[in-house]
Structures are given as C-alpha cells and as structure tokens.
Design an enzyme around this catalytic site. Structure first.
Site, PDB file in Angstrom:
ATOM      1  N   GLN A 109       0.830  -1.212   0.000  1.00 40.01           N
ATOM      2  CA  GLN A 109       0.000   0.000   0.000  1.00 40.01           C
ATOM      3  C   GLN A 109       0.857   1.253   0.000  1.00 40.01           C
ATOM      4  O   GLN A 109       0.552   2.229  -0.679  1.00 40.01           O
ATOM      5  CB  GLN A 109      -0.945   0.040   1.211  1.00 40.01           C
ATOM      6  CG  GLN A 109      -1.985  -1.052   1.215  1.00 40.01           C
ATOM      7  CD  GLN A 109      -2.761  -1.132  -0.071  1.00 40.01           C
ATOM      8  OE1 GLN A 109      -3.379  -0.158  -0.479  1.00 40.01           O
ATOM      9  NE2 GLN A 109      -2.734  -2.281  -0.727  1.00 40.01           N
ATOM     10  N   HIS A 159       1.823   2.938  -3.283  1.00 33.34           N
ATOM     11  CA  HIS A 159       0.820   3.524  -4.180  1.00 33.34           C
ATOM     12  C   HIS A 159       0.960   5.027  -4.309  1.00 33.34           C
ATOM     13  O   HIS A 159       0.896   5.594  -5.386  1.00 33.34           O
ATOM     14  CB  HIS A 159      -0.591   3.231  -3.662  1.00 33.34           C
ATOM     15  CG  HIS A 159      -1.232   2.049  -4.302  1.00 33.34           C
ATOM     16  ND1 HIS A 159      -1.419   1.946  -5.655  1.00 33.34           N
ATOM     17  CD2 HIS A 159      -1.734   0.911  -3.775  1.00 33.34           C
ATOM     18  CE1 HIS A 159      -2.013   0.791  -5.934  1.00 33.34           C
ATOM     19  NE2 HIS A 159      -2.200   0.136  -4.818  1.00 33.34           N
ATOM     20  N   GLU A 189      -9.974   0.046   4.206  1.00 35.30           N
ATOM     21  CA  GLU A 189     -10.250  -0.451   2.846  1.00 35.30           C
ATOM     22  C   GLU A 189      -9.857  -1.933   2.742  1.00 35.30           C
ATOM     23  O   GLU A 189     -10.633  -2.755   2.280  1.00 35.30           O
ATOM     24  CB  GLU A 189      -9.433   0.387   1.859  1.00 35.30           C
ATOM     25  CG  GLU A 189      -9.627   0.015   0.411  1.00 35.30           C
ATOM     26  CD  GLU A 189      -8.648   0.747  -0.506  1.00 35.30           C
ATOM     27  OE1 GLU A 189      -7.659   1.329  -0.002  1.00 35.30           O
ATOM     28  OE2 GLU A 189      -8.859   0.711  -1.738  1.00 35.30           O
ATOM     29  N   HIS A 190      -8.633  -2.243   3.156  1.00 31.29           N
ATOM     30  CA  HIS A 190      -8.124  -3.621   3.112  1.00 31.29           C
ATOM     31  C   HIS A 190      -7.734  -4.064   4.523  1.00 31.29           C
ATOM     32  O   HIS A 190      -7.091  -3.309   5.244  1.00 31.29           O
ATOM     33  CB  HIS A 190      -6.860  -3.713   2.258  1.00 31.29           C
ATOM     34  CG  HIS A 190      -7.019  -3.213   0.859  1.00 31.29           C
ATOM     35  ND1 HIS A 190      -6.464  -2.020   0.425  1.00 31.29           N
ATOM     36  CD2 HIS A 190      -7.659  -3.741  -0.208  1.00 31.29           C
ATOM     37  CE1 HIS A 190      -6.757  -1.839  -0.860  1.00 31.29           C
ATOM     38  NE2 HIS A 190      -7.491  -2.861  -1.269  1.00 31.29           N
ATOM     39  N   ASP A 249      -5.962  -7.463  -5.641  1.00 29.78           N
ATOM     40  CA  ASP A 249      -5.898  -6.323  -6.562  1.00 29.78           C
ATOM     41  C   ASP A 249      -6.018  -6.774  -8.013  1.00 29.78           C
ATOM     42  O   ASP A 249      -6.410  -5.991  -8.877  1.00 29.78           O
ATOM     43  CB  ASP A 249      -4.554  -5.590  -6.413  1.00 29.78           C
ATOM     44  CG  ASP A 249      -4.555  -4.643  -5.236  1.00 29.78           C
ATOM     45  OD1 ASP A 249      -5.643  -4.278  -4.776  1.00 29.78           O
ATOM     46  OD2 ASP A 249      -3.448  -4.278  -4.777  1.00 29.78           O
ATOM     47  N   HIS A 284     -54.785  12.778  -3.100  1.00 34.32           N
ATOM     48  CA  HIS A 284     -54.306  11.425  -2.805  1.00 34.32           C
ATOM     49  C   HIS A 284     -55.473  10.584  -2.278  1.00 34.32           C
ATOM     50  O   HIS A 284     -55.711   9.464  -2.736  1.00 34.32           O
ATOM     51  CB  HIS A 284     -53.202  11.444  -1.728  1.00 34.32           C
ATOM     52  CG  HIS A 284     -51.851  11.882  -2.218  1.00 34.32           C
ATOM     53  ND1 HIS A 284     -51.593  13.157  -2.639  1.00 34.32           N
ATOM     54  CD2 HIS A 284     -50.679  11.187  -2.328  1.00 34.32           C
ATOM     55  CE1 HIS A 284     -50.304  13.248  -2.994  1.00 34.32           C
ATOM     56  NE2 HIS A 284     -49.738  12.063  -2.824  1.00 34.32           N
TER      57      HIS A 284
END
Lengths: 431, 431
Positions: free
Chosen positions: B258, B261, B326-327, B360, B419
């Site tokens: 990670q 990235h 996230e992971h 991934d 209505h």
C-alpha cells in the site's frame, strides 16, 4: 397544461423540450451551507443552538433539545383509532416488503481452491431528516425508518425543525411505531452537519436520508462521502398511461395526487383516445376547486401538466422511458404487456385499481423514489441503503500457486514491485 | 512511522488522533471545476477540444478523438504472452465473481391479495474514467468495466487523458479484453462533464465510475444526481493483523504494497508481539531501497505508517472497526474467529497465504473499495452500481378494499385530498 399529439410534425421537438425542462430550483445556497457546516463542525452544540435561534426562532435550552420517549408515546396514545390502525397497517406492510430485500451472504470455494465471499452488515447509526411544516409526513417517517430497522441499524435518529418549538404529533407517533427512540428538535443544514460530524449531545451517524429543502439537500450533497446519503431528490412526478376504458374521474384524481404536492410537481397523461383526453382535462378542472390544495394543484397542473395523444399505448412506452418517471401507472386491462416494455421508472402501478397513492402509504414498497429522470440509474430507498458489503478472500498454498503468478506479472507490468513481492515471497520466487 | 502501545496510558488519545488524521487533500478546486463543467455543457466538442489543448497539450483533431478498434486490437496483440494470459485469467475470475452479484427479481401476491414486486435492469450506458500517467492501471479497467458488462450495460465508454496523444497499451488491451469498444482521448473534469451532459460526438452516459485526480473527483461530486457515480475515493490503505508466527518479510511486503501507491497511502500493523513488531519494522526499512517505488513508499511509510502493539489480537478488532479500513489482512491460523468480530472493512484477506495484492488483480472480488473510513457505510464496486430496481404493485378490487381505507385515512391526515380521492373514488366512497 400542455397538450401534445404524437402524430404532429413538431412533436419530437416539443417532447424533447418537455423531457429537458428543468423543474428543479437552482438556488445557489452552496456558500451559505458551507458556512453553516463549518460553524457546526467547529462550534458543536453552541453553534447548533445559535443557528436554531436564527432560523427556527426557538431556544433549544428552553424548548428542550430532545423529544422524550414519553412525548412520543403520548403522541401515539393521542391518535384517533382509525389513524393509529392505518399507521400500524402501513408499518407492518412496509416491514414485510422490506424484509425480503435483505441480501444474502456468500462463502464459496472455487475450482482453483480460492475461498471467496461477501458478508453484509448494517451501518451502526442512521439519521433521518423530517422537514417541518407542510412536508412533515408520518408516511415518510415510516418509509425511511423501517428499512433502517429491517437492515439491523442499532441507532436511528430523527432531526426535525420545530419552528416555535412545536412538533407534529403524527410524525412523533409514526416515529414511535417505527421504533425510533432518538428525536432532536433541530433542522436545516445545521442538523445535517450535526448528524455527520456529531456534537457534544448528538453522536454522529453513518447514513443520512430523508427529504428537505434546498439547504438540507445541499448540506447532504456537501457531506456525501463523510456520510452516506440517499439520492438527490427533486419534485414529485407521475406518468399515467391510460386507454379510454378508464373512468376519467379516476385518472384526473391520479394526476392531481401529484400536482397537489408542490407547484413544481409534474403530472403527465399518455392516452390513445382524444375524447378520453378531453374528458380527463375537464375532470381535472372540475376537481381542482374541490381540493384544499387547489392553489398548489392549479399552479402545478397549469405549469407542468401534460396530456399527450399517442397512436397506440405501445408507442408511448419509449417516450415514458425518456422521462424515466418516479411513478408510472399503466391503467389498462393487460398492464404486464406494457410493463415488459418499460426500462426506466421508479415504481410502476399496474392496472386500473392501483392508484399511485396506495403506494404512498400502505402497499409496502418504498415511496422514496428517484425523480427528475434519475430512475435511469438509481432506485427507490431500500434496506441496502442502510447496509454495506465486506468482500473476503482466503487462499492456501495450492490456491496462491494457481493464481499468484498472474498477480506477480500484472503488478510488475503496472510498476508496483511491492505488490509483486508480497505474492512472490509466498511463492518462493525472487521478489 | 508511528509506534503505539495499547497498554500505555496515552494510547486512547494517540489512537484517536490516528483515526481522525485526514490524508485527503482539501484542494479547493470547486470553482474551477464548476467553470469547466459549464464550458463543456454549453460549448460541447469545441470546448472539449480547447480544454484538452490547454490541459493535456494535444490537438484532438490531429491525434484523433477516439481510439479505433484496430488500435485496441493491436495493443492486445502486442502484449507478451505472459501478460495477456494474466489479464485474461483476471478477467475471467472477475466476471465469475461478479456474475453471482446479479440480483433476483421479485413478484409475489400477499395475504391481502396485493401483487408486489421488484424488477432489476441495467443502466443504458456507463462511463469509466481511466487516469493518465502513473495511475493508469489495466487492472482498474477490468475491475470497472467487467461489473458493468455483467450487469448488462449495452454501452461502456472509457475516457482517458492522453498528454501528447500517447495511450498506455496495457490499458487499451485490458479495455479490449473487457469488451469496451468506445474509448475517447479526453480526460480531466472536462471528460466527466462530456460524459454527463453529452457533446456532439460523445453521447451521455448514466453512471460514471473510476479513479481520478482532485478535478475529476470534484467533477463527479458536482454531477452526482445528473448521473450516478461510484463512491468518493481517497488514498489507499491497509491494516494487517498478525501474530508472531508470520514471516516478517512477508508482512513487511504486504505493508509496502500500500505504501508504494501514493505518498498519502497508509499501512498499519497490529500485532501482539513486540519482537515481531521490531522485525517487521526492520524488514520494511530493508525492503524499501530495493523497490523502484522506494521514494513513494518511504514518504508514505514515514508519514502515515503505524505499528501498534496490542495485548491480544482480539483486542485489536474494535480498533480496526474504528479505522474501517479499505483492506484488512488477518494473518493468523484461525482468521475466521477474528473475522467474526469485524463490523467495518472494505475487503478482508484471511490467513497467512492471502496477501492483499492477489485481490488487486486476479482473485475475483472488486478492488474498487471504500477508503477513508467509508467502509462504515459503503461497499466495494459491484454489479449493483450499474443496475437499478423498479418496484411494482398491482391491486384488484378486493385488494384495494382491504388496504385502501387506511391509505385514505393517512392521506387526509397529511392534508393531501387528491391522494385520498384517487383511492376513495375506486372504493365508491365520497371523495
């Protein structure tokens, strides 16, 4: 009210104009809302109290911040029996319909030996905005709170403006029936900010749903990502597709049931019979003065209503798809044949005995639906809006040997060597 | 890199700070983006060409607006066999996983005789943004395009900036494998605006997904409601929960996958063993210089990395929930016991042989996942993001007699007489 005839040469251009007409207010409140959000985020309860004094004209310390459970129970106990029974029937039917929306978990092992799955869970807390005044509908409380309850949300919070401190007892009763225990007397963009960031008194929530004015809608949009939100909502709308075998009085009432909501609401009739079109137009004009909502209905029908003559009802269906209406009535003997042609609509009402209004209250499906052509890409509110999915994966040595080398190749091609190494090391390959 | 020890008195405050630290850029590009969107909406292709000349420094009329199918096929044909096989394995596994996400329609009749249901359909067209430069990942093309394909989307469009006119052949090959036939050489906020409103050349789409820079993200946010969008995305992140029985070199590689990235990425290790924590820290430092991404990984690990010592791994799980990562890797012998304790995570990787990077690329579940604590309320990209649900309802005389009176009562209580009338007329009641 606009009358169109699909057989006329200028129809395509006129229908284009109808499809592309914007009924949504473009009020630019984004700076004001950004300022309100920052005030609440930084100032917490003190800012919330000050903004409530300014916009809702009451002192939270005097009227009370939170509605007590006793007040809620008293509102429920004070309801006439007929209304209480009606709310309870609605709640029960809404719960039954939404129960079946609960998604199933997955957990399987594939041919490569990879274990793959997905597990659903509820969000921890949901906030529901309930507008004050005319648009404070108990039915909306049920339609927003019950899916959250069915999803398994532990904490459901209502925020609602109470100008002068007064609360609508029907709203409180509906909240009680839906099992909501936390109701705060705050509204506007400041209430949305409080729900998103939390204050000393109000713990933050994870998802915010419910209708509101331009400030509330803009606050939700600005806070989208900090919390989850339901769809951006525009004015309500109905399309009725009807042949001449309908009672024009019924069709007129159905059209007016949207027109009476708001001056920006829209009601459109497609029919293959010119005489029926005339009869409906006359019935609408005759019925409007009988309504306590006559002024709104008149304005809406005159400005946004339309009656469109088509050669056949089948020919209407591609036109309906372009409108992607929130509500669609197919008032014919064989509605399924027409329904099979529909690609884009929020909710469809099949046959002559299914007025849209029955879906607003007691049928079961949600009445929070995509407006303004958003049915092209979005759905009505559901249990899924209060849940999220966690995917998962488990490999053993054989499985990583089967699919790992491909991951290494792709990671290297993407220029991500640590990605490649994390797999390669487990394969005993040079990293 | 931050070292924390859960047994220390100041841990709660330090962990709070870690949870609340914002790694997302607050670049205020909203005015610029609003201006770009207006230009494209009003000026169409001419505006798009001018903005492309300014920002991407190429002349669309010279380089060509659209990538031909021949160019796409040539890119695929030009791939080394190993990469082509890897992309095809990935595509096949992603399709297989997402096929099982297709929702089921409902159509039933309840005890009151009310027919109730829901029908799912695909959106007509989806747009996929593919960033230029470093972040142009073929794996992302597969992860975005295949769910749309599986959903049944007829038209899938890629827009991608091509500074100088050059396209990444891996991206084109992945698009070809995923069945995408429409690729435009436009990028930035102007490409998002073109997809949302359409231009003379580019027909509008209904949903826009895919990662992008701050301008792209802001354009998606501003156009949310005009089109559907995927979640607001922030920097990537991983949490690894590992005991001392792991190889510290593997754990270090996982953390770095990670960190490499982006400088704003985050990698966090929870472990119950101080010596293992030290060994991983040393392994990270030893591995970084070996990476071609060393500079990014170093910056990210130093600024955002953390190693947190906990008394037991079970004690880590409520902390993991607060991060809602996230992971999440659970690198232990019995990961299911820990997984049962997880409430909030985008995707979970179970056991010692399941590095996140395998997910991934080739495992099957989507790698587009909620970041920045959004797993509290949102899910990874799925087939559902490219579909919408139409609810429907059909009543006959007996059914409306059963539930109609409650709708009339509620409509009247809400002050909506039309209505009420639309139901009451069908019941033969006074309207």
């Amino acid at each position: 009210m606009l009358r169109l005839d699909a057989s006329r040469a200028d129809f395509a251009a006129q229908f284009d104009a109808l499809v592309n007409a914007r009924r949504e207010a473009d009020a630019d409140v984004s700076d004001t809302v950004r300022d309100i959000i920052a005030k609440v985020r930084n100032g917490g309860d003190a800012a919330l109290a000050e903004l409530t004094k300014t916009f809702d004209r009451h002192d939270l310390d005097a009227t009370g911040w939170r509605v007590s459970e006793e007040e809620m129970q008293a509102a429920l106990d004070g309801l006439p029996t007929e209304l209480r029974t009606a709310l309870e029937l609605a709640a029960e039917r809404i719960a039954a319909y939404h129960e079946k929306q609960r998604p199933e978990d997955r957990d399987e092992i594939d041919a490569a030996g990879v274990r793959l799955g997905a597990r659903w869970g509820a969000v921890d807390a949901a906030g529901l905005y309930v507008p004050g005044g005319r648009a404070a509908y108990p039915s909306s409380v049920l339609m927003n709170a019950i899916p959250a309850k069915v999803a398994g949300v532990r904490r459901i919070v209502i925020v609602t403006p109470t100008p002068g401190g007064e609360m609508n007892p029907l709203v409180l009763a509906a909240a009680r029936i839906a099992g909501v225990t936390e109701v705060w007397r705050v509204g506007g963009a400041q209430a949305i900010a409080a729900l998103a960031y939390g204050t000393e008194r109000i713990a933050p929530v994870d998802v915010i749903t419910g209708p509101g004015n331009a400030w509330v809608a803009e606050a939700k949009r600005q806070l989208y990502g900090v919390v989850g939100i339901d769809m951006v909502a525009g004015p309500s709308e109905i399309v009725v597709v009807a042949d001449a075998q309908n009672d024009p009085e019924w069709t007129a009432a159905d059209l007016l049931s949207q027109s009476e909501h708001d001056p920006t609401s829209q009601s459109i009739l497609f029919t293959d019979d010119a005489a029926f079109a005339d009869a409906v137009a006359s019935a609408v004009d005759a019925q409007i003065p009988q309504l306590s909502t006559a002024q709104t209905a008149r304005t809406s029908w005159d400005a946004n209503g339309a009656i469109i003559l088509v050669p056949t009802l089948e020919a209407a269906m591609p036109l309906v798809d372009r409108l992607a209406p929130e509500h669609l009535e197919l008032a014919v003997d064989d509605p399924d044949a027409l329904f099979a042609m529909v690609r884009h609509a929020g909710s469809v009402f099949l046959g002559r005995m299914t007025p849209e209004a029955v879906g607003d209250y007691v049928a079961g499906p949600n009445h929070v639906l995509p407006t303004g052509r958003r049915a092209r890409f979005s759905s009505g509110l559901s249990v899924l809006d209060f849940m999220k999915r966690t995917s998962f994966l488990a490999l053993d040595k054989a499985a990583i040997e089967a699919i790992g080398p491909a991951a290494v190749a792709l990671a290297r091609a993407e220029g991500l060597p640590a990605h490649a190494a994390s797999v390669a090391r487990r394969l005993g390959l040079p990293s």
